[in-house]
Design an enzyme around this catalytic site. Structure first.
Site, mmCIF file in Angstrom:
data_model
loop_
_atom_site.group_PDB
_atom_site.id
_atom_site.type_symbol
_atom_site.label_atom_id
_atom_site.label_comp_id
_atom_site.label_asym_id
_atom_site.label_seq_id
_atom_site.Cartn_x
_atom_site.Cartn_y
_atom_site.Cartn_z
ATOM 1 N N ASP A 152 81.639 54.117 52.537
ATOM 2 C CA ASP A 152 80.363 54.417 52.888
ATOM 3 C C ASP A 152 79.722 53.740 53.814
ATOM 4 O OD1 ASP A 152 77.596 55.118 52.124
ATOM 5 O OD2 ASP A 152 77.728 54.191 50.859
ATOM 6 N N LYS A 153 80.113 54.620 55.255
ATOM 7 C CA LYS A 153 80.173 53.595 56.531
ATOM 8 C C LYS A 153 78.368 54.048 56.952
ATOM 9 C CE LYS A 153 84.309 55.485 58.411
ATOM 10 N NZ LYS A 153 84.915 55.168 59.293
ATOM 11 N N THR B 163 82.103 51.196 59.392
ATOM 12 C CA THR B 163 82.414 50.672 60.499
ATOM 13 C C THR B 163 80.796 50.972 61.320
ATOM 14 O OG1 THR B 163 84.495 49.783 60.114
ATOM 15 C CG2 THR B 163 82.791 49.700 62.866
ATOM 16 N N ASN C 180 93.759 58.483 58.916
ATOM 17 C CA ASN C 180 92.770 58.888 58.985
ATOM 18 C C ASN C 180 92.457 58.462 60.667
ATOM 19 O OD1 ASN C 180 90.427 57.344 59.339
ATOM 20 N ND2 ASN C 180 91.881 56.220 58.380
ATOM 21 N N ARG C 181 92.016 58.785 61.362
ATOM 22 C CA ARG C 181 91.903 59.113 62.733
ATOM 23 C C ARG C 181 90.198 59.201 63.100
ATOM 24 N NH1 ARG C 181 95.521 62.924 63.683
ATOM 25 N NH2 ARG C 181 94.804 65.151 64.074
ATOM 26 N N GLY D 188 87.920 57.716 64.011
ATOM 27 C CA GLY D 188 87.413 56.483 65.251
ATOM 28 C C GLY D 188 85.928 56.357 64.974
ATOM 29 N N PHE D 189 85.418 55.573 63.976
ATOM 30 C CA PHE D 189 83.991 54.905 63.464
ATOM 31 C C PHE D 189 82.958 56.230 63.943
ATOM 32 C CE2 PHE D 189 85.853 50.161 65.538
ATOM 33 C CZ PHE D 189 86.147 50.535 64.514
ATOM 34 N N ASN E 90 84.918 43.710 63.093
ATOM 35 C CA ASN E 90 86.407 44.496 62.934
ATOM 36 C C ASN E 90 87.002 44.833 64.350
ATOM 37 O OD1 ASN E 90 87.854 46.518 62.720
ATOM 38 N ND2 ASN E 90 86.750 48.674 61.956
ATOM 39 N N SER F 130 91.034 48.431 63.828
ATOM 40 C CA SER F 130 90.702 50.009 64.248
ATOM 41 C C SER F 130 91.803 50.513 65.120
ATOM 42 C CB SER F 130 89.611 50.366 64.359
ATOM 43 O OG SER F 130 89.426 51.402 64.317
ATOM 44 N N ASN G 34 91.867 53.477 66.097
ATOM 45 C CA ASN G 34 90.963 54.571 65.976
ATOM 46 C C ASN G 34 90.205 54.224 67.394
ATOM 47 O OD1 ASN G 34 93.356 56.002 64.714
ATOM 48 N ND2 ASN G 34 91.778 55.410 63.563
ATOM 49 N N THR G 35 89.917 53.786 67.920
ATOM 50 C CA THR G 35 89.413 53.088 68.957
ATOM 51 C C THR G 35 90.112 52.720 70.138
ATOM 52 O OG1 THR G 35 87.573 53.173 67.921
ATOM 53 C CG2 THR G 35 87.514 52.514 69.975
ATOM 54 N N LYS H 270 88.448 41.241 60.546
ATOM 55 C CA LYS H 270 88.849 42.205 59.475
ATOM 56 C C LYS H 270 90.682 42.009 60.401
ATOM 57 C CE LYS H 270 89.608 46.337 57.692
ATOM 58 N NZ LYS H 270 89.148 47.743 56.406
ATOM 59 N N ASN I 63 93.238 46.805 58.038
ATOM 60 C CA ASN I 63 92.799 47.697 57.922
ATOM 61 C C ASN I 63 94.048 48.573 57.815
ATOM 62 O OD1 ASN I 63 91.703 49.492 59.319
ATOM 63 N ND2 ASN I 63 90.931 47.848 60.380
ATOM 64 N N GLY J 216 96.943 49.405 49.660
ATOM 65 C CA GLY J 216 97.690 49.743 49.127
ATOM 66 C C GLY J 216 96.856 49.134 46.911
ATOM 67 N N TYR K 38 90.210 51.604 49.143
ATOM 68 C CA TYR K 38 89.650 52.028 49.527
ATOM 69 C C TYR K 38 90.673 53.568 48.855
ATOM 70 C CZ TYR K 38 87.348 55.602 52.983
ATOM 71 O OH TYR K 38 86.692 56.889 53.658
HETATM 72 C C1 LIG Z 1 89.213 57.765 55.691
HETATM 73 C C2 LIG Z 1 89.386 55.991 55.772
HETATM 74 C C3 LIG Z 1 87.695 55.347 57.007
HETATM 75 C C4 LIG Z 1 88.020 54.265 57.384
HETATM 76 N N1 LIG Z 1 86.987 54.020 58.043
HETATM 77 C C5 LIG Z 1 87.346 52.300 58.033
HETATM 78 C C6 LIG Z 1 86.405 51.595 59.071
HETATM 79 O O1 LIG Z 1 85.400 52.602 59.603
HETATM 80 N N2 LIG Z 1 86.592 50.424 59.118
HETATM 81 C C7 LIG Z 1 87.428 49.658 58.505
HETATM 82 O O2 LIG Z 1 87.468 48.403 58.444
HETATM 83 N N3 LIG Z 1 88.681 50.204 57.633
HETATM 84 C C8 LIG Z 1 88.392 51.144 57.587
HETATM 85 N N4 LIG Z 1 89.398 52.345 56.919
HETATM 86 C C9 LIG Z 1 90.386 51.231 56.132
HETATM 87 C C10 LIG Z 1 89.778 50.484 54.833
HETATM 88 O O3 LIG Z 1 88.844 49.713 54.830
HETATM 89 C C11 LIG Z 1 91.608 49.721 54.529
HETATM 90 O O4 LIG Z 1 91.263 48.679 55.060
HETATM 91 C C12 LIG Z 1 92.974 50.624 54.375
HETATM 92 O O5 LIG Z 1 92.193 52.045 54.107
HETATM 93 C C13 LIG Z 1 93.312 49.409 53.640
HETATM 94 O O6 LIG Z 1 93.632 49.886 52.424
HETATM 95 P P1 LIG Z 1 93.544 51.048 51.086
HETATM 96 O O7 LIG Z 1 95.384 51.376 51.356
HETATM 97 O O8 LIG Z 1 92.972 50.850 50.136
HETATM 98 O O9 LIG Z 1 93.264 52.226 51.691
HETATM 99 C C14 LIG Z 1 89.084 52.621 56.897
HETATM 100 C C15 LIG Z 1 90.233 53.627 55.867
HETATM 101 C C16 LIG Z 1 90.636 54.615 55.369
HETATM 102 C C17 LIG Z 1 91.906 55.659 54.078
#
Ligand SMILES: Cc1cc2nc3c(=O)[nH]c(=O)nc-3n(C[C@H](O)[C@H](O)[C@H](O)COP(=O)(O)O)c2cc1C
Length: 358
Positions: free
Chosen positions: A68-69, A89, A114-115, A117-118, A180, A183, A185-186, A220, A248, A298, A319
């Site tokens: 829920d960005k 984020t 995912n990529r 990218g905030f 954070n 990531s 992706n940035t 993070k 992450n 995981g 997530y």
């Molecule tokens: C689609 C997607 C978007 C994500 N966006 C962010 C983000 O904006 N900021 C962040 O700190 N982590 C982000 N994450 C990472 C998750 O917060 C988490 O650290 C990571 O997915 C590992 O947990 P999981 O295996 O339960 O998914 C994202 C993960 C996914 C799958």
């Protein structure tokens, strides 16, 4: 049951990002209904409760950053059984993120890549949403964290000012903050984990945080750091931040079977689990258990959550496990965790934290 038999197949037929967006739209639209649903404090086993940095958490299972960005569906999270939520984020500047497609399901591996990218409407807009949510009901029933990241067009040399801008906007609406720097992706963000860079960034954020009325500040980190790099982070964080979020997504791709396994981006879900737990264990040892760690990566089941807690996590987040497991997942994990704690003779969650890392 209904989720796996009916809802998930329908959602999984759609483009992943569109189905994510639809879920948030539906959860937001149901807003007024959620408020009648009792939060986890009403049903959770009291031995699962935790107090972290002085904040009471009804359960240790939260929604991870990135779901829920923009704080679109805030009222759904306690109703669905989450013990806390991490919004964001959030970036200082509004930005669209990377070109689509940028989110991929890896069903054979129970993973996502995912990529994004905030993609963010910007700190100003998210702060306005949080303020509006607060006006509607004075007290949000679970702890709310806000995760801040660096805007894409801002180089690392100017990262401090960029993070400070977001901190200034969201601080008053958050119970805790997450910085954070992990990531994938940035471009450049992960180099902010280097000891000198993280120390400089945290010095500035800690100073501003104190000026605004100190709130717990978490950092993070990535799962792709070696022992020496983790040592550097643990040392730099002492006295500057209150805790860690580990981890992450990973840039590694070991043993995956799904079609989209070679898509660039961050991998989450099952294949990340062991890597995240290893990072938690290392950080718990390096910080001698003095800093709370939010374990993420995981977690699908109560056993997964318990493993992270015994490795040193005080709280966990999910997530990908929520995407695959559906709305009953947080409650299923908490119920199972209560049973596991009881089985092993732990009267409180705190007693189990780090039990396998000492
Ligand atoms: C689609 C997607 C978007 C994500 N966006 C962010 C983000 O904006 N900021 C962040 O700190 N982590 C982000 N994450 C990472 C998750 O917060 C988490 O650290 C990571 O997915 C590992 O947990 P999981 O295996 O339960 O998914 C994202 C993960 C996914 C799958």
């Amino acid at each position: 049951m209904i989720y796996r038999a009916l809802i998930r197949p329908a959602l999984f037929r759609m483009d992943p990002e569109r189905s994510h967006d639809l879920v948030l739209t539906v959860l937001d639209a149901a807003g007024p209904l959620w408020r009648g649903v009792p939060g986890p404090a009403a049903w959770a086993d009291p031995r699962c409760a935790a107090t972290v940095c002085g904040i009471p958490f009804p359960t240790p299972v939260g929604l991870a950053g990135g779901f829920d960005k923009a704080a679109r569906a805030l009222w759904a999270w306690p109703a669905l059984g989450f013990g806390f939520v991490e919004v964001g984020t959030v970036t200082a500047l509004p930005q669209p993120g990377n070109p689509r497609p940028r989110l991929f399901r890896l069903p054979e591996d129970q993973a996502l890549i995912n990529r994004l990218g905030f993609n963010s409407p910007g700190a100003e807009a998210v702060a306005a949403r949080l303020a509006a949510a607060r006006r509607r009901q004075a007290r949000y029933p679970i702890p709310l964290g806000v995760n801040i990241g660096r805007s894409r067009t801002v180089p690392n040399e100017r990262a401090v000012a960029d993070y400070l801008f977001s901190l200034d906007r969201v601080h008053r609406h958050a119970d805790f903050l997450v910085v954070n720097v992990s990531s994938p992706n940035t471009p450049g963000v992960r180099s902010l984990q280097e000891p000198a860079a993280i120390a400089a960034l945290l010095d500035a954020l800690a100073r501003r945080n104190r000026a605004l009325g100190e709130k717990p500040l978490f950092v993070k980190v990535a799962p792709d750091l070696d022992e020496r790099e983790l040592e550097g982070i643990a040392a730099a964080i002492e006295g500057r931040a209150h805790g860690l979020v580990a981890t992450n997504t990973t840039v590694r791709r070991d043993g995956l079977r799904s079609r989209d396994r070679d898509e660039p981006g961050g991998l989450s879900g099952r294949p990340l689990g062991a890597l995240a737990t290893r990072t938690i264990r290392a950080l718990f040892r390096l910080t001698r258990g003095r800093l709370p760690i939010i374990g993420v990566g995981g977690v699908f089941t109560a056993e997964d959550a318990y493993e992270k807690i015994k490795a040193g996590a005080t709280l966990v987040e999910i997530y990908t496990g929520f995407v695959y497991g559906g709305p009953a997942t947080p409650r299923r994990i908490v119920d199972g965790l209560g049973r596991l704690l009881r089985r092993d003779g732990f009267e409180t969650l705190a007693q189990a934290v780090g039990a396998a890392s000492r």
